[in-house]
Design an enzyme around this catalytic site. Sequence first.
Site, PDB file in Angstrom:
ATOM      1  N   GLN A  52       0.836  -1.205   0.000  1.00 31.17           N
ATOM      2  CA  GLN A  52       0.000   0.000   0.000  1.00 31.17           C
ATOM      3  C   GLN A  52       0.869   1.253   0.000  1.00 31.17           C
ATOM      4  OE1 GLN A  52      -2.421  -0.570   3.495  1.00 31.17           O
ATOM      5  NE2 GLN A  52      -4.095  -1.495   2.358  1.00 31.17           N
ATOM      6  N   THR A  83     -12.193  -5.183   5.188  1.00 27.23           N
ATOM      7  CA  THR A  83     -11.390  -3.965   5.211  1.00 27.23           C
ATOM      8  C   THR A  83     -12.015  -2.968   4.251  1.00 27.23           C
ATOM      9  OG1 THR A  83      -9.270  -3.015   4.455  1.00 27.23           O
ATOM     10  CG2 THR A  83      -9.865  -5.150   3.575  1.00 27.23           C
ATOM     11  N   ASN A  84     -11.918  -1.685   4.585  1.00 28.41           N
ATOM     12  CA  ASN A  84     -12.428  -0.647   3.686  1.00 28.41           C
ATOM     13  C   ASN A  84     -11.464  -0.355   2.544  1.00 28.41           C
ATOM     14  OD1 ASN A  84     -15.000   0.920   4.967  1.00 28.41           O
ATOM     15  ND2 ASN A  84     -13.695   0.149   6.590  1.00 28.41           N
ATOM     16  N   CYS A 197     -12.750   2.918   8.417  1.00 29.85           N
ATOM     17  CA  CYS A 197     -11.645   1.992   8.623  1.00 29.85           C
ATOM     18  C   CYS A 197     -12.094   1.098   9.759  1.00 29.85           C
ATOM     19  CB  CYS A 197     -10.353   2.726   8.985  1.00 29.85           C
ATOM     20  SG  CYS A 197      -9.007   1.626   9.435  1.00 29.85           S
ATOM     21  N   THR A 198     -12.009  -0.196   9.558  1.00 30.90           N
ATOM     22  CA  THR A 198     -12.623  -1.121  10.510  1.00 30.90           C
ATOM     23  C   THR A 198     -12.045  -0.997  11.911  1.00 30.90           C
ATOM     24  OG1 THR A 198     -11.156  -2.790   9.541  1.00 30.90           O
ATOM     25  CG2 THR A 198     -13.426  -2.806   8.837  1.00 30.90           C
TER      26      THR A 198
END
Length: 230
Positions: A52, A83-84, A197-198
């Site tokens: 990422q 996950t977002n 965001c989780t």
Amino acid sequence: MKTIGLIGGMSWESSALYYQIINRGIQEKLGGVHSAKSLLYSVDFDEIAILQKEEKWDKLGELMVEAAQKLEKAGADFIVLCTNTMHKLSDEIEKNVSIPLLHIVDTAAEEIVKDGIKKIGLLGTSFTMEQAFFKDRLLHNHKIETIIPNEKQRANIHQIIYGELVKGIISNDSRNIFLEIITDLVDQGAEGIILGCTEIELLVTNEFTNAKLFKTAEIHAKKAVEFALK
């Protein structure tokens, strides 16, 4: 009951939350000692986080597709990506499996629309806040306008997520930073706040703010229960 295919590990803290919510939801719906039929493919988040940061989204797409295909082959009836941020790659996943992907933006939007909200504040990783995949889906598919924090606030949020929350570190100082940002977004016209965001929902709850919170992990997991029982 359908078998849920979970792509987790991003981070394992939030994946544990998904597993808990899904199994509690199944038990509440069916009673007794029922639990969810599920398969979990958990990645090594360190590898994901590095890719990422290096913006190697093609490689990340390959990893997500591989995970989804393994779940399909193992017998999953649909995919839940826990996950977002990695929903940036949802199109790649959907193109490479024959089972449905339950999209986190759509499940959150369904609840936002129910509340009649047209303008929402978005908190998440810098990728989720700054890139188009989340905001554009809200706007084009659901007619929901998004407000994001300023540049300094976005940097603080991202640092707290990757420096603390994915490691299970819960800090009052960090919570206060989030609460100040939420207040700013509400002052700018946000009618509610997406915890996009989780891990954020491990830190921010309505115990600490009166803002209307949309917890994407919780909503997503509960929708997975509904989908599994259809």
